[in-house]
Write a protein that holds these residues in place. Structure first.
Motif, short mmCIF file in Angstrom:
data_model
loop_
_atom_site.label_atom_id
_atom_site.label_comp_id
_atom_site.label_asym_id
_atom_site.label_seq_id
_atom_site.Cartn_x
_atom_site.Cartn_y
_atom_site.Cartn_z
N LEU A 2 30.70 37.96 7.77
CA LEU A 2 30.00 38.08 9.04
C LEU A 2 29.93 36.70 9.69
CD1 LEU A 2 28.39 39.90 6.73
CD2 LEU A 2 27.03 40.51 8.69
N GLY A 3 30.10 36.64 11.01
CA GLY A 3 29.98 35.38 11.71
C GLY A 3 29.52 35.58 13.14
N SER A 4 28.83 34.58 13.66
CA SER A 4 28.35 34.60 15.04
C SER A 4 28.10 33.17 15.50
CB SER A 4 27.05 35.40 15.15
OG SER A 4 26.53 35.33 16.47
N ASN A 5 28.42 32.90 16.78
CA ASN A 5 28.06 31.60 17.35
C ASN A 5 27.60 31.71 18.80
OD1 ASN A 5 30.59 31.93 18.59
ND2 ASN A 5 31.15 29.77 18.33
N LEU A 6 27.28 32.91 19.26
CA LEU A 6 26.76 33.11 20.60
C LEU A 6 25.43 33.83 20.54
CD1 LEU A 6 29.93 34.21 22.63
CD2 LEU A 6 28.84 31.95 22.57
N GLY A 7 24.62 33.64 21.56
CA GLY A 7 23.31 34.27 21.58
C GLY A 7 22.44 33.63 20.51
N GLU A 8 21.84 34.45 19.70
CA GLU A 8 21.05 33.98 18.57
C GLU A 8 21.78 34.41 17.30
OE1 GLU A 8 16.83 34.75 18.78
OE2 GLU A 8 17.03 35.13 20.93
N PRO A 9 22.65 33.53 16.77
CA PRO A 9 23.52 33.94 15.66
C PRO A 9 22.79 34.52 14.46
CG PRO A 9 24.31 31.89 16.59
CD PRO A 9 22.99 32.18 17.24
N VAL A 10 21.67 33.95 14.05
CA VAL A 10 20.95 34.48 12.89
C VAL A 10 20.48 35.91 13.18
CG1 VAL A 10 18.89 34.22 11.44
CG2 VAL A 10 20.31 32.23 11.96
N CYS A 11 19.95 36.13 14.37
CA CYS A 11 19.52 37.49 14.75
C CYS A 11 20.70 38.44 14.81
CB CYS A 11 18.80 37.46 16.09
SG CYS A 11 17.18 36.69 16.00
N GLN A 12 21.83 37.95 15.33
CA GLN A 12 23.04 38.79 15.39
C GLN A 12 23.43 39.25 13.99
OE1 GLN A 12 24.27 39.93 18.11
NE2 GLN A 12 24.41 38.38 19.69
N TYR B 295 24.99 30.53 6.30
CA TYR B 295 25.56 29.17 6.31
C TYR B 295 25.97 28.80 7.72
CZ TYR B 295 25.94 29.48 1.24
OH TYR B 295 25.66 29.60 -0.10
N LYS B 296 25.85 27.52 8.04
CA LYS B 296 26.27 27.00 9.34
C LYS B 296 27.49 26.10 9.14
CE LYS B 296 24.36 24.79 13.43
NZ LYS B 296 23.15 24.19 14.01
N SER B 297 28.48 26.29 10.01
CA SER B 297 29.70 25.47 9.91
C SER B 297 30.35 25.32 11.27
CB SER B 297 30.69 26.10 8.93
OG SER B 297 31.12 27.36 9.40
N ALA B 298 31.19 24.31 11.37
CA ALA B 298 31.95 24.08 12.60
C ALA B 298 32.96 25.21 12.79
CB ALA B 298 32.67 22.73 12.53
N PRO B 299 33.31 25.51 14.03
CA PRO B 299 34.29 26.57 14.28
C PRO B 299 35.68 26.19 13.78
CG PRO B 299 33.70 25.47 16.34
CD PRO B 299 32.83 24.90 15.28
N VAL B 300 36.44 27.20 13.41
CA VAL B 300 37.87 27.03 13.14
C VAL B 300 38.56 27.10 14.49
CG1 VAL B 300 39.90 28.13 12.11
CG2 VAL B 300 37.74 28.04 10.86
N GLY B 301 39.54 26.27 14.72
CA GLY B 301 40.24 26.30 16.00
C GLY B 301 39.53 25.46 17.04
N PRO B 302 39.45 25.97 18.28
CA PRO B 302 38.87 25.17 19.37
C PRO B 302 37.45 24.71 19.04
CG PRO B 302 39.90 27.16 20.24
CD PRO B 302 39.91 27.28 18.75
N GLN B 303 37.19 23.42 19.24
CA GLN B 303 35.90 22.84 18.90
C GLN B 303 34.93 22.82 20.09
OE1 GLN B 303 35.15 21.66 15.53
NE2 GLN B 303 36.87 23.07 15.38
N PHE C 177 29.11 28.01 13.99
CA PHE C 177 28.95 29.39 13.54
C PHE C 177 27.88 29.50 12.47
CE2 PHE C 177 32.87 30.20 15.68
CZ PHE C 177 32.90 31.57 15.90
N VAL C 178 27.27 30.66 12.42
CA VAL C 178 26.46 31.07 11.28
C VAL C 178 27.25 32.18 10.60
CG1 VAL C 178 24.29 32.09 10.50
CG2 VAL C 178 24.30 30.42 12.38
N ASN C 179 27.42 32.05 9.27
CA ASN C 179 28.24 33.00 8.51
C ASN C 179 27.49 33.50 7.28
OD1 ASN C 179 30.42 30.85 9.65
ND2 ASN C 179 31.21 32.92 9.65
N HIS D 240 41.83 33.56 20.98
CA HIS D 240 41.95 33.47 19.53
C HIS D 240 41.05 32.36 19.01
CE1 HIS D 240 43.85 34.22 15.74
NE2 HIS D 240 44.25 32.96 15.62
N TRP D 241 40.27 32.67 17.98
CA TRP D 241 39.33 31.73 17.37
C TRP D 241 38.28 31.23 18.36
CZ3 TRP D 241 43.63 28.57 14.58
CH2 TRP D 241 44.02 29.25 13.42
#
Length: 159
Positions: A8-18, A41-49, A54-56, A88-89
């Motif tokens: 699971l991953g999200s980086n828009l809106g409220e990622p933890v809630c998503q 977990y929180k990490s930098a995006p793969v691809g475009p920075q 992201f929260v995963n 993509h990404w």
């Protein structure tokens, strides 16, 4: 019943809630039981920075659904969370990826199992190692593979 691991991953809106909302939706899938969930977990995006971090997480399901029927359910949950595939990404409200299935290997236009990039991604392997450290991906355990990716910073979120 088959065991399936979902990333699971999200980086828009409220990622933890998503992610919490996605987990709630996954709990009520037909013919499916949520067995375990990892930490977030929180990490930098793969691809475009040029996008937020992201929260995963990873979850373990037991299901009677076929891999493609489960994929349809995952994509319906993504759509309910207003997932847009603009690039993509790119950034996303929700991403649900089938990572591994206990009784299936596939290589179709819609689905490749096991996920072809999971062994290269700390944001998958770190949470997966909480649930299944001894799971073999090729000839290596998830725990071993996660330890080889110390060049990919990832932070466990407090829950």
């Amino acid at each position: 019943m088959r065991t399936v691991y979902i990333g699971l991953g999200s980086n828009l809106g409220e990622p933890v809630c998503q992610l919490e909302n996605a987990i709630a939706a996954l709990k009520v899938l037909p013919l499916t039981t949520l067995q375990k969930r990892s930490s977030f977990y929180k990490s930098a995006p793969v691809g475009p920075q040029d996008q937020p971090d992201f929260v995963n997480a990873v979850i373990e399901l037991e299901t009677q659904l076929s891999p493609l029927a489960l994929l349809d359910q995952l994509q319906a949950i993504e759509q309910a969370h207003r997932r847009v595939r603009a690039r993509h990404w790119g950034p996303r409200t929700l991403d649900l990826d089938m990572l591994w299935c206990s009784d299936a290997t596939m290589h179709t236009r819609r689905l490749i199992l096991p996920h072809p990039e999971m062994h290269r991604r700390a944001f998958v392997l770190e949470p997966l190692s909480e649930l299944a450290p001894d799971l073999l991906i090729g000839e290596w355990s998830v725990k071993h593979l996660a330890m080889t990716l110390n060049d990919q910073p990832i932070d466990k979120l407090l829950e």
